[in-house]
Write an enzyme that holds these catalytic residues in place. Structure first.
Site, PDB file in Angstrom:
ATOM      1  N   LYS A   1      -3.846  -2.831  -8.975  1.00  0.00           N
ATOM      2  CA  LYS A   1      -3.726  -1.559  -8.272  1.00  0.00           C
ATOM      3  C   LYS A   1      -4.869  -0.593  -8.084  1.00  0.00           C
ATOM      4  O   LYS A   1      -5.126  -0.097  -9.190  1.00  0.00           O
ATOM      5  CB  LYS A   1      -2.428  -0.794  -8.977  1.00  0.00           C
ATOM      6  CG  LYS A   1      -1.878   0.348  -8.119  1.00  0.00           C
ATOM      7  CD  LYS A   1      -0.463   1.083  -8.746  1.00  0.00           C
ATOM      8  CE  LYS A   1      -0.408   2.219  -8.126  1.00  0.00           C
ATOM      9  NZ  LYS A   1       1.205   2.477  -8.644  1.00  0.00           N
TER      10      LYS A   1
ATOM     11  N   ASP B   1      11.097   8.090 -11.254  1.00  0.00           N
ATOM     12  CA  ASP B   1      11.234   7.401  -9.733  1.00  0.00           C
ATOM     13  C   ASP B   1      11.665   6.057  -9.961  1.00  0.00           C
ATOM     14  O   ASP B   1      11.019   5.174  -9.430  1.00  0.00           O
ATOM     15  CB  ASP B   1       9.781   7.321  -9.339  1.00  0.00           C
ATOM     16  CG  ASP B   1       9.785   7.353  -7.596  1.00  0.00           C
ATOM     17  OD1 ASP B   1      10.727   7.448  -7.176  1.00  0.00           O
ATOM     18  OD2 ASP B   1       8.698   7.045  -7.204  1.00  0.00           O
TER      19      ASP B   1
ATOM     20  N   GLU C   1       0.678  -1.402  -0.018  1.00  0.00           N
ATOM     21  CA  GLU C   1      -0.014  -0.211  -0.002  1.00  0.00           C
ATOM     22  C   GLU C   1       0.928   1.185   0.018  1.00  0.00           C
ATOM     23  O   GLU C   1       1.650   1.475   1.067  1.00  0.00           O
ATOM     24  CB  GLU C   1      -0.874   0.115   1.387  1.00  0.00           C
ATOM     25  CG  GLU C   1      -1.842   1.249   1.498  1.00  0.00           C
ATOM     26  CD  GLU C   1      -2.942   1.327   2.297  1.00  0.00           C
ATOM     27  OE1 GLU C   1      -2.909  -0.041   2.767  1.00  0.00           O
ATOM     28  OE2 GLU C   1      -3.604   2.335   2.236  1.00  0.00           O
ATOM     29  N   GLY C   2       0.821   1.961  -0.944  1.00  0.00           N
ATOM     30  CA  GLY C   2       1.521   3.201  -1.121  1.00  0.00           C
ATOM     31  C   GLY C   2       0.663   4.500  -0.732  1.00  0.00           C
ATOM     32  O   GLY C   2      -0.389   4.271  -0.137  1.00  0.00           O
ATOM     33  N   THR C   3       1.017   5.497  -0.905  1.00  0.00           N
ATOM     34  CA  THR C   3       0.296   6.737  -0.464  1.00  0.00           C
ATOM     35  C   THR C   3      -0.891   6.975  -1.126  1.00  0.00           C
ATOM     36  O   THR C   3      -1.720   7.165  -0.998  1.00  0.00           O
ATOM     37  CB  THR C   3       1.026   7.938  -0.508  1.00  0.00           C
ATOM     38  OG1 THR C   3       2.694   7.751  -0.036  1.00  0.00           O
ATOM     39  CG2 THR C   3       0.772   9.069   0.333  1.00  0.00           C
ATOM     40  N   TYR C   4      -0.717   6.501  -2.508  1.00  0.00           N
ATOM     41  CA  TYR C   4      -1.741   7.104  -3.488  1.00  0.00           C
ATOM     42  C   TYR C   4      -2.443   5.591  -4.160  1.00  0.00           C
ATOM     43  O   TYR C   4      -3.098   5.769  -5.097  1.00  0.00           O
ATOM     44  CB  TYR C   4      -1.407   7.975  -4.342  1.00  0.00           C
ATOM     45  CG  TYR C   4      -1.029   9.300  -3.670  1.00  0.00           C
ATOM     46  CD1 TYR C   4      -1.874  10.080  -3.252  1.00  0.00           C
ATOM     47  CD2 TYR C   4       0.285   9.629  -3.566  1.00  0.00           C
ATOM     48  CE1 TYR C   4      -1.785  11.132  -2.453  1.00  0.00           C
ATOM     49  CE2 TYR C   4       0.485  10.623  -2.868  1.00  0.00           C
ATOM     50  CZ  TYR C   4      -0.523  11.395  -2.396  1.00  0.00           C
ATOM     51  OH  TYR C   4      -0.010  12.691  -1.561  1.00  0.00           O
ATOM     52  N   GLY C   5      -2.017   4.465  -3.859  1.00  0.00           N
ATOM     53  CA  GLY C   5      -2.324   3.211  -4.276  1.00  0.00           C
ATOM     54  C   GLY C   5      -2.530   2.192  -3.363  1.00  0.00           C
ATOM     55  O   GLY C   5      -1.290   1.953  -2.659  1.00  0.00           O
ATOM     56  N   VAL C   6      -3.013   1.071  -3.663  1.00  0.00           N
ATOM     57  CA  VAL C   6      -2.976  -0.160  -2.961  1.00  0.00           C
ATOM     58  C   VAL C   6      -2.909  -1.158  -4.129  1.00  0.00           C
ATOM     59  O   VAL C   6      -3.651  -1.380  -4.991  1.00  0.00           O
ATOM     60  CB  VAL C   6      -4.247  -0.339  -2.115  1.00  0.00           C
ATOM     61  CG1 VAL C   6      -4.134  -1.507  -1.216  1.00  0.00           C
ATOM     62  CG2 VAL C   6      -4.821   0.826  -1.382  1.00  0.00           C
TER      63      VAL C   6
HETATM   64  N1  ATP Z   1       2.225  -5.966 -11.177  1.00  0.00           N
HETATM   65  C1  ATP Z   1       2.837  -6.104  -9.900  1.00  0.00           C
HETATM   66  N2  ATP Z   1       2.995  -7.254  -9.208  1.00  0.00           N
HETATM   67  C2  ATP Z   1       3.288  -7.507  -8.163  1.00  0.00           C
HETATM   68  N3  ATP Z   1       3.650  -6.673  -7.201  1.00  0.00           N
HETATM   69  C3  ATP Z   1       3.197  -5.247  -7.601  1.00  0.00           C
HETATM   70  C4  ATP Z   1       3.017  -4.980  -9.052  1.00  0.00           C
HETATM   71  N4  ATP Z   1       2.853  -3.606  -9.137  1.00  0.00           N
HETATM   72  C5  ATP Z   1       3.201  -3.223  -8.024  1.00  0.00           C
HETATM   73  N5  ATP Z   1       3.408  -4.103  -7.111  1.00  0.00           N
HETATM   74  C6  ATP Z   1       4.042  -3.869  -5.694  1.00  0.00           C
HETATM   75  O1  ATP Z   1       3.299  -2.955  -4.904  1.00  0.00           O
HETATM   76  C7  ATP Z   1       4.250  -1.982  -4.731  1.00  0.00           C
HETATM   77  C8  ATP Z   1       3.854  -0.628  -4.814  1.00  0.00           C
HETATM   78  O2  ATP Z   1       3.488  -0.276  -6.290  1.00  0.00           O
HETATM   79  P1  ATP Z   1       3.594   0.928  -6.945  1.00  0.00           P
HETATM   80  O3  ATP Z   1       4.880   1.557  -6.625  1.00  0.00           O
HETATM   81  O4  ATP Z   1       3.038   1.094  -8.151  1.00  0.00           O
HETATM   82  O5  ATP Z   1       2.267   1.795  -5.794  1.00  0.00           O
HETATM   83  P2  ATP Z   1       2.590   3.162  -5.160  1.00  0.00           P
HETATM   84  O6  ATP Z   1       1.461   3.433  -4.670  1.00  0.00           O
HETATM   85  O7  ATP Z   1       2.928   4.096  -6.694  1.00  0.00           O
HETATM   86  O8  ATP Z   1       3.722   3.021  -4.378  1.00  0.00           O
HETATM   87  P3  ATP Z   1       4.902   4.028  -3.945  1.00  0.00           P
HETATM   88  O9  ATP Z   1       4.161   4.891  -2.863  1.00  0.00           O
HETATM   89  O10 ATP Z   1       5.933   3.275  -3.385  1.00  0.00           O
HETATM   90  O11 ATP Z   1       5.141   4.891  -4.826  1.00  0.00           O
HETATM   91  C9  ATP Z   1       5.570  -2.272  -5.392  1.00  0.00           C
HETATM   92  O12 ATP Z   1       6.822  -1.762  -4.780  1.00  0.00           O
HETATM   93  C10 ATP Z   1       5.603  -3.675  -5.648  1.00  0.00           C
HETATM   94  O13 ATP Z   1       5.921  -4.434  -4.342  1.00  0.00           O
END
Ligand code: ATP
Length: 773
Positions: free
Chosen positions: A456, A551, A435-440
């Site tokens: 996502k 990034d 779970e990131g700030t803007y996506g799960v």
């Molecule tokens: N296609 C995928 N398959 C498996 N795991 C994934 C996939 N896409 C993303 N992830 C996992 O989810 C995490 C977060 O994905 P992503 O970086 O796209 O989201 P985010 O919300 O933008 O995160 P961040 O806050 O780190 O920028 C990745 O570091 C990875 O561990």
């Protein structure tokens, strides 16, 4: 002076002579006819007509063939070539590989896993990925290379204390003979007299085959918006509609479910709708479009029912029902916030580039369609934030509630987008990955096909200002670009409560950051070569298609159990062009951020990604982040301590950078070689001379001299022993499905978006531009 790397020259040239096809796979850019003397231009749907029934019509349909074809026909073939070379030099190994088949390979693979014993989970027992025959972990040539490097060790240790200037200067010398493709220059016909056209080859813009899909409208009750996702193979546009207060306050009989809210909204005539469009496709939804959907009411759609029935929906994290009226008030607040802050959101407060104000004159559009297309994404947020062009905003923002003026351009779509996207209910949620700030990100299974995918979810509950710009960028780019080293987005689906949007991606078992934290030993040189090759290939593809990732870091690099690396998270990525324009410097996670960004350069280009790749290469070799600063100042200090403090001689223009006002300590030496010796008695990661040369070229201060992805692919390091490990021979690791990767992370690098938010707050409080401001 460059480190001496001649020790392996003869064997390398011998290999090449035997098998010229050992050349790394090249991925041709999708467009074959690069325009001359013109800016790159997005091929709009007007330019590319795909008739109904075309295999390209739906991305999901097209996907398997596309990827399969790509890998099978080209990449695999070249890999075989590479294997052939290795076989030619290693008959014993070749025999093992050819004759063993599964069982023997299985033993080999298990040894792989044992050698890299992971902390959590057994030795690959739970690994659900493809199990390929494996041979021993270390390539036979690897040891000899390291020992070969030993011969140069004494010499290199001396060199390690040379003034960094010498090494960096040598880069430019070595590059003088090569044509640098650092910043592709493009020009308009008008500019011809100003620019010497010369022989500069323009990278072709991506081809954008038309495949139009539209989604149901998606309600975001938080921001009082309805989104329509228009999904094409090449492009996604998200139409944002806002509804006036009166219409919104109609009390629906029988409850206030979000579906009913949705229904009420759709029941409005368009004349009562204040509509703002974030439109990226010039003529998406043209009335004559074959994919144009006849308007349907939500009542007749399965979505209406789903919304009510989907409370058990595994992907619905945010309750929506009780908040139906709240957005009405919020809507007003949001608008006033937007007006006062004129923020385009977390990303681009200081992003001066790409801002194309949409005025009533078509002349104000960028002539370059490609530029316009991507810039409109920025513009979209700005437009949404400001509602209109700057010139108009002062007067018109005040009566925002009375209606937003129609944007110019193609006639507004007045159809209902109720078909095209599937529901997330068609997927079974398996577990949350991260779970990131803007996506799960979830792991999920397609109920129909059984395919395991990653979903996502675009988080919208934190969005004060509507659909997140980062997600728009990511969806747009990932649906457009297809490359084995870039994560594939298969489709976009909508939440069962119609309040969320998900990207359906191919599932990857690991990200490199989480994976390295479970490994006891770092990757070997040959494994790092395999990973870096894929990384350079993906980055080259992005740069050739005029996209900066902005990034790149180990947690945004995914690895599956077939040894395939893929770049993900395009939330910060953006289109760039020439001449360069000022972009925000608050991009790239701190540890991977290039010095020009840290020092406040307003213009930057592909070299910022190359710096990140240097940091990544070092991290893969050592299992530790190279520069793990806590603040920008700490970061730059750490860089200078290792690479030496730059000066005007090695980096022309350095002293004029805004951040160089600070009186930095003058570190005279480049100590990078000490971190990566050719041989080591202390357990430091070993790197051959050629490898060190590549690392140094990636971490060159002057962005103009920094190596490009294309040049890096042709670097000698990849041709010397140990040769890059084939993907088939990469170790596999147990996928740790059940655990959120982020919670496992030990070392977290500061998130640039969080950083930006913090800075915005500081800025609001103290009116400073940060330490370098
Ligand atoms: N296609 C995928 N398959 C498996 N795991 C994934 C996939 N896409 C993303 N992830 C996992 O989810 C995490 C977060 O994905 P992503 O970086 O796209 O989201 P985010 O919300 O933008 O995160 P961040 O806050 O780190 O920028 C990745 O570091 C990875 O561990």
């Amino acid at each position: 002076m460059l480190p001496n790397s001649k020790s392996n020259t003869s064997s390398t040239s011998c290999l090449l002579a035997q098998a010229p096809s050992c050349q790394l796979p090249t991925y041709s850019s999708p467009l074959t006819n690069p325009p001359r003397n013109l800016r790159p231009r997005l091929v709009s749907v007007q330019d590319v007509r795909v008739t109904a029934g075309s295999p390209q019509k739906h991305k999901a349909i097209d996907l398997r063939g596309r990827h399969g074809g790509y890998r099978d026909n080209e990449f695999k073939e070249r890999e075989n070539d590479r294997d052939y070379i290795r076989n030619g030099n290693n008959q014993g190994k070749n025999r093992v590989r050819d004759t063993r088949g599964g069982p023997g390979g299985g033993r080999g693979r298990q040894r792989d896993v044992r050698e890299r014993e992971v902390v959590n989970g057994g030795a690959g027992g739970r690994d659900s990925g493809d199990r390929r025959p494996r041979v021993g972990d270390r390539e036979p040539g690897e040891l000899s290379s390291e020992s070969g490097s030993d011969r140069d060790e004494s010499e290199n240790n001396i060199k390690s204390n040379e003034v960094y200037k010498t090494e960096n200067d040598s880069h430019s010398e070595s590059l003088n003979s090569k044509k640098r493709k650092f910043t592709p220059i493009v020009w308009d016909r008008d500019d011809k007299d100003k620019v010497n056209v010369g022989n500069i080859a323009l990278p072709p813009p991506p081809v954008l085959p038309k495949s139009y899909r539209v989604s149901p409208k998606v309600v975001n009750v938080e921001s009082n918006e309805v989104y329509s996702v228009h999904q094409e193979t090449s492009n996604v546009s998200i139409e944002i509609e806002k509804y006036d207060k009166e219409s919104y306050e109609i009390e629906p009989p029988g409850g206030a479910s979000s579906s009913y809210v949705h229904e009420e909204r759709l029941g409005l005539s368009f004349s009562s709708v204040q509509e703002e469009r974030v439109e990226y496709s010039q003529d998406a939804g043209r009335p004559e479009d074959e994919d144009y959907m006849p308007e349907r009411t939500i009542r007749s759609s399965r979505w209406a029912n789903d919304a009510n029935l989907s409370d058990e929906g595994e992907f619905n994290d945010a309750p929506v029902d009780n908040r139906r009226k709240e957005p009405i008030r919020r809507s007003v607040e949001v608008r006033s916030q937007n007006q006062s802050s004129s923020s385009e959101g977390r990303l681009s407060e200081s992003d001066e580039d790409g801002y194309r104000v949409r005025s009533t004159s078509r002349d104000n559009y960028p002539e370059n369609d490609l530029e316009k297309d991507y810039m409109d994404i920025d513009d979209g947020r700005r437009k949404y934030g400001n509602s209109r062009s700057q010139s108009e905003s002062d007067s018109e923002d005040q009566d925002d509630s009375q209606g937003t003026p129609e944007p110019p351009g193609p006639p507004q779509r007045s159809v209902n987008m109720l078909q095209g996207c599937r529901s997330v209910d068609e997927f079974e949620r398996l577990n949350k990955i991260d779970e990131g700030t803007y996506g799960v990100v979830y792991r999920a299974k397609d109920k129909k096909t059984g395919e395991v995918v990653a979903l996502k979810k675009v988080k919208m509950e934190k969005e004060r200002e509507g659909f997140p710009l980062t997600s728009l960028r990511e969806i747009n780019i990932l649906l457009s670009f297809h490359h084995p080293s870039i994560v594939d987005v298969k489709e976009v689906v909508v939440g069962s409560n119609l309040d969320s949007i998900f990207m359906v991606m191919e599932y990857m078992e690991h990200d490199l950051k989480a994976l390295m934290e479970t490994m006891k030993q770092p990757f070997s040189q040959s494994e790092v070569k395999c990973l870096m090759l894929q990384l350079f290939e993906g980055t080259k593809y992005l740069h050739e298609n005029w996209v900066l990732h902005r990034d790149l870091k180990t947690s945004n690099l995914l690895l599956n159990n077939r040894g395939e690396l893929k770049i993900c998270d395009f939330g910060l990525s953006r289109q760039y062009g020439s001449p360069l324009k000022p972009y925000t410097q608050l991009v790239v996670t701190l540890w991977y951020r290039a010095p020009e960004l840290l020092l406040g350069a307003k213009q930057y280009s592909t070299a910022i990604d190359m710096w990140s790749l240097g940091c990544i290469m070092a991290e893969l070799l050592s299992k530790q982040p190279l520069f793990n600063g806590k603040t920008e100042f700490d970061q730059i200090d750490k860089i200078f301590k290792i690479l030496g403090t730059p000066n005007e001689t090695i980096w022309p223009g350095y002293s004029k950078l805004p951040g160089v006002k600070v009186n930095f300590v003058k570190h005279q030496y480049n100590l990078l070689r000490r971190k990566f010796p050719a041989t080591s008695f202390t357990g430091s990661p070993v790197l051959s001379d050629a490898g060190f040369d590549l690392l140094n070229k990636l971490l060159t201060y002057d962005p103009e001299k920094r190596i490009t992805a294309d040049a890096a692919l042709n670097h000698e390091w990849f041709r010397e022993v140990p040769l890059p490990k084939s993907k088939d021979f990469m170790p596999t690791f147990p996928a740790q499905h059940a655990q959120d990767r982020r919670t496992r992370r030990v070392m977290k690098s500061p998130d640039p978006l969080e950083e930006q938010r913090r800075k915005e707050l500081q800025h609001a409080e103290f009116g400073t531009g940060g330490i370098f401001g």
